[in-house]
Design a protein around this motif. Structure first.
Motif, short mmCIF file in Angstrom:
data_model
loop_
_atom_site.label_atom_id
_atom_site.label_comp_id
_atom_site.label_asym_id
_atom_site.label_seq_id
_atom_site.Cartn_x
_atom_site.Cartn_y
_atom_site.Cartn_z
N ALA A 1 0.46 -1.12 -0.02
CA ALA A 1 -0.11 -0.13 0.00
C ALA A 1 1.07 1.40 0.29
O ALA A 1 1.02 2.21 -0.59
N THR B 1 -5.77 0.27 -1.80
CA THR B 1 -6.13 -1.19 -0.62
C THR B 1 -6.90 -1.55 -0.80
O THR B 1 -7.42 -2.90 -0.81
N GLU B 2 -8.27 -0.98 0.53
CA GLU B 2 -9.31 -1.53 0.98
C GLU B 2 -9.99 -1.46 0.32
O GLU B 2 -11.15 -1.97 -0.05
N ILE C 1 -9.47 -5.41 -1.20
CA ILE C 1 -9.38 -5.87 -0.10
C ILE C 1 -11.67 -6.20 -0.23
O ILE C 1 -12.03 -7.29 0.21
N SER D 1 -12.58 2.50 8.65
CA SER D 1 -11.85 3.20 8.00
C SER D 1 -12.38 4.73 8.29
O SER D 1 -11.19 5.88 8.28
N SER E 1 -4.37 -9.80 -1.22
CA SER E 1 -5.65 -9.37 -0.34
C SER E 1 -7.00 -10.75 -0.92
O SER E 1 -8.08 -11.07 0.55
N GLY F 1 -4.86 -1.63 5.57
CA GLY F 1 -5.50 -1.28 3.94
C GLY F 1 -4.78 -0.28 4.25
O GLY F 1 -3.97 0.88 2.95
#
Length: 347
Positions: free
Chosen positions: A39, A69-70, A73, A93, A218, A248
């Motif tokens: 990330a 990244t999140e 995932i 988040s 992921s 993330g």
């Protein structure tokens, strides 16, 4: 960021342990540690591309890839049917960025400088947008909780799509506002710009490679969530709302703290609040649209998630109101996050 480089060793380690069918909790840890430096590399490559593309396109790229990244995932979690984990990661988040990241930034910067100042007008715009975004998430949940269950049918899922379209539209308009019609408000942020560490071609290649590896890691990470939670006695809800956001956004979080230590609170706060805004207005709608490929995911959050989100955003608006910060405010934000994390842990 140099410390994150050492974590790259966990990429081959996680792949080997997955191939050899090691214990799932161990694979979970290794894949998580592999995602963190990837990330960070993705963020660095995006920054380098932004330098060549110019501030306007660069700003769009940073906004798009800032939470990539999140998003990746969450996509694999959604594909696996872990909708609670996906929605928890969205809420986590936002809560983590506002309370933990902003809190750590204010604490670190406040210990070095007695009082730090930031552009009140810019942060107020972001904080106000954030409040609107959370209200957008709240309305569908209030609707489903107040309308008798016998009156609800599959059509209410269309409400999630409508809200997603509106949020994505607001996101686009916010980019127009910040990069075109009111770009003078943000001009101070571009006064100091270092030369890129990579060429444009190198940055693009690194971005593509890091994205591919994040996708691989992921998928491994999501595949170990259920067995890991059973083995460790954790809930999938806790994994989604606490662990996934930290994993993330670890690289982005460290950047915010480093900016605060350099007395660049405008950047630090914009990372924390701006990232939260992107999660709600960009990542969430995209996930809603992608879910239509599998099983439609509603935008309905549970009561505790909504309360935590609302309180976090109200705190953000309060912090942004005076244009300055200190270490005590940082401690208070971190304390609020720990209380929420402890509450989510025992669920």
């Amino acid at each position: 960021m140099r410390v994150l480089r050492y974590l790259l060793i966990f990429i081959p380690v996680s792949l080997i342990t997955e191939f050899l069918h090691f214990s799932q909790p161990l694979v979970f840890v290794f894949s998580a540690l592999a995602i963190i430096p990837l990330a960070g590399i993705m963020g660095e490559s995006t920054e380098a591309i932004s330098h060549f593309a110019g501030n306007r396109i660069g700003g769009f790229l940073n906004a798009t890839f800032g939470n990539a990244t999140e998003l990746i995932i969450a996509f694999f979690a959604m594909k696996a049917g872990l909708f609670d984990v996906v929605k928890a990661s969205i809420a986590g988040s936002v809560i983590g960025n506002i309370l933990l990241v902003l809190g750590l930034s204010m604490l670190a910067g406040g210990l070095k400088y007695k009082t730090q100042h930031f552009n009140q007008k810019v942060i107020n715009v972001t904080a106000s947008m954030l409040l609107f975004a959370v209200i957008g998430l709240t309305i569908p949940a209030v609707f489903t909780h107040t309308v008798p269950s016998q009156l609800l049918n599959t059509r209410y899922e269309g409400l999630s799509v409508i809200v997603a379209v509106i949020m994505l539209l607001i996101y686009v308009l916010s980019l127009v506002f910040s990069f075109f019609t009111h770009k003078d408000l943000y001009a101070v942020e571009t006064a100091e710009e270092a030369a890129p560490k990579w060429s444009l071609k190198t940055a693009i290649i690194i971005l593509v490679i890091s994205t591919v590896f994040i996708g691989i890691e992921s998928e491994i990470f999501v595949g170990t969530v259920e067995p890991m939670t059973k083995a460790m006695g954790l809930s999938e809800f806790f994994v989604g709302i606490i662990l996934v956001p930290i994993i993330g956004n670890a690289a982005e979080h460290s950047t915010a703290v480093l900016m605060a230590l350099k007395n660049k609170m405008n950047v630090a706060i914009e990372i924390a609040l701006g990232s939260s805004l992107q999660i709600i207005l960009f990542v969430t709608p995209v996930l809603i649209f992608l879910s239509l490929m599998f099983s439609p995911m509603s935008i309905i959050f549970n009561t505790f998630e909504l309360v935590a989100l609302l309180f976090s955003v109200l705190i953000a608006n309060r912090v942004a109101s005076d244009g300055e910060s200190n270490w005590l405010e940082g401690v208070q934000l971190i304390a609020a996050y720990i209380i929420l994390a402890a509450s989510f842990f025992i669920l």
